[in-house]
Design an enzyme around this catalytic site. Structure first.
Site, PDB file in Angstrom:
ATOM      1  N   SER A 185       0.864  -1.184   0.000  1.00 53.35           N
ATOM      2  CA  SER A 185       0.000   0.000   0.000  1.00 53.35           C
ATOM      3  C   SER A 185       0.895   1.227   0.000  1.00 53.35           C
ATOM      4  O   SER A 185       2.084   1.147   0.351  1.00 53.35           O
ATOM      5  CB  SER A 185      -0.894   0.003   1.240  1.00 53.35           C
ATOM      6  N   TYR A 230      -2.178  -1.568  10.380  1.00 54.23           N
ATOM      7  CA  TYR A 230      -2.196  -1.582   8.917  1.00 54.23           C
ATOM      8  C   TYR A 230      -0.900  -1.042   8.322  1.00 54.23           C
ATOM      9  O   TYR A 230      -0.265  -1.689   7.487  1.00 54.23           O
ATOM     10  CB  TYR A 230      -3.395  -0.794   8.386  1.00 54.23           C
TER      11      TYR A 230
END
Length: 366
Positions: free
Chosen positions: A200, A212
């Site tokens: 990401s 995350y």
């Protein structure tokens, strides 16, 4: 000679045209010679760009003899990629977390695509998947492994988290990727295949707390070391770095519900340090940012995945989405004080109410 020919053979207007053209050619030649270094640089840049484009466009062949395993195919990137590769003729093995996800995908695909129930946080589930895939691919080996399964929540300010909130995300996004890769490497080496790991832009620039960002930074590091280790065996490793897209990972209702859970369990002293209005302001800022940034066109990501699996020379990294390429990835190279300022501008500022309360209590006792 050029001017003499014009004077002897043509009229006045023609002579003027010839002289002008001759002067233009002379000026161009003088300009090129006077800026020879710049001209060479521009020509070299053009040659390199064309060569890169041609190289990047070269494809492998015999898709109908290649097997690809994809995790996280219930929805989102994995679901679309499975159908996309199925349409290209690949033998797709789609790992789904739920039976409903598996049956829905199967109904939209050809009989060539096969689904399996796969939980990347369960070692036994991964082992069963490895046994199934081994039986499917035989001596050809596994051409592609796409580690796509992931989760985002719990996500939010670091102080709101507990250790188990981090591990919930890390177990899926990082440990699951490592476990999957290690168990399938023998089959990938057999085929001299591809590993495609979904990271990401948050693996390059941490925008928030929780597991995350940590997990995606870990995927970046794991992929880099894996790529260097596997290059000797013909296995190529690519990292996909999506920006913000509308998937289950970015569903605001799920994120906001979990943020409310995190906020409600905080001690009052910590809530006071942020202020009574901070939570609502945080949700509004998040909703505003996600509304602007999230793209519904998830094919921008799956096209990158497909290129990593089909290109003769896959790239090491793929930035997917305009926000990733033009904003987040460039911002990650800026000095920290600049990126801190930009990220800080997207979120509300805490309003510490503890001193106010202490003053009010002292006043009440006097």
């Amino acid at each position: 000679m050029f001017r003499q020919y014009c004077n002897s053979s043509m009229g006045k207007d023609a002579i003027f045209t010839c002289v002008s053209e001759g002067s233009l050619l002379t000026n161009i030649s003088e300009g090129i010679l006077s800026h020879l270094a710049l001209t060479c640089i521009l020509l070299l840049t053009a040659v390199v760009a064309v060569a890169w484009y041609v190289r990047d466009s070269l494809k492998v062949y015999n898709y109908n003899q290649k097997h690809v395993l994809i995790t996280g195919c219930d929805s989102g990137f994995g679901n679309l990629l499975a159908r996309q590769l199925d349409g290209k003729g690949f033998y797709v093995i789609a790992g789904c977390l739920t039976e409903k996800g598996a049956s829905d995908l199967a109904s939209l695909s050809s009989p060539r695509l096969k689904t399996i129930l796969l939980n990347v946080t369960d070692g036994a589930s991964i082992t069963r998947a490895a046994e199934f895939v081994s039986g499917e691919v035989g001596g050809r080996g596994l051409w592609g492994l796409v580690n796509n399964a992931g989760r985002s929540i719990p996500i939010g300010p670091t102080e709101w988290m507990r250790l188990e909130d981090f591990t919930k995300v890390l177990d899926v996004n990082l440990i699951g990727v490592i476990d999957m890769t290690l168990q399938f490497l023998p089959l990938l080496k057999m085929a001299q295949g591809r590993v495609v790991n979904v990271a990401s832009i948050l693996g390059r620039l941490a925008l928030t707390g929780g597991g995350y960002c940590l997990s995606k930074w870990g995927v970046e590091a794991f992929s880099d070391s894996l790529r260097r280790d596997m290059q000797h065996f013909g296995v190529k490793v690519s990292i996909i770095e999506p920006g913000f897209f509308k998937t289950a990972v970015t569903r605001l209702d799920l994120i906001e519900a979990d943020l409310k859970r995190l906020w409600n369990r905080l001690p009052q002293d910590i809530k006071d340090s942020y202020g009574a209005t901070y939570f609502d302001e945080y949700l509004k800022a998040q909703e505003f940012s996600m509304g602007i940034l999230c793209s519904p066109d998830i094919s921008k990501v799956t096209n990158c995945m497909e290129h990593a699996l089909t290109a003769f020379y896959p790239r090491s990294r793929y930035g997917a989405g305009w926000d990733a390429k033009l904003f987040w990835l460039p911002l990650s190279y800026f000095p920290s004080f600049i990126s801190d300022f930009v990220v800080g501008a997207l979120l509300p500022v805490p309003k510490d109410e503890r001193n106010v309360r202490v003053t009010q209590v002292d006043a009440a006792h006097t």
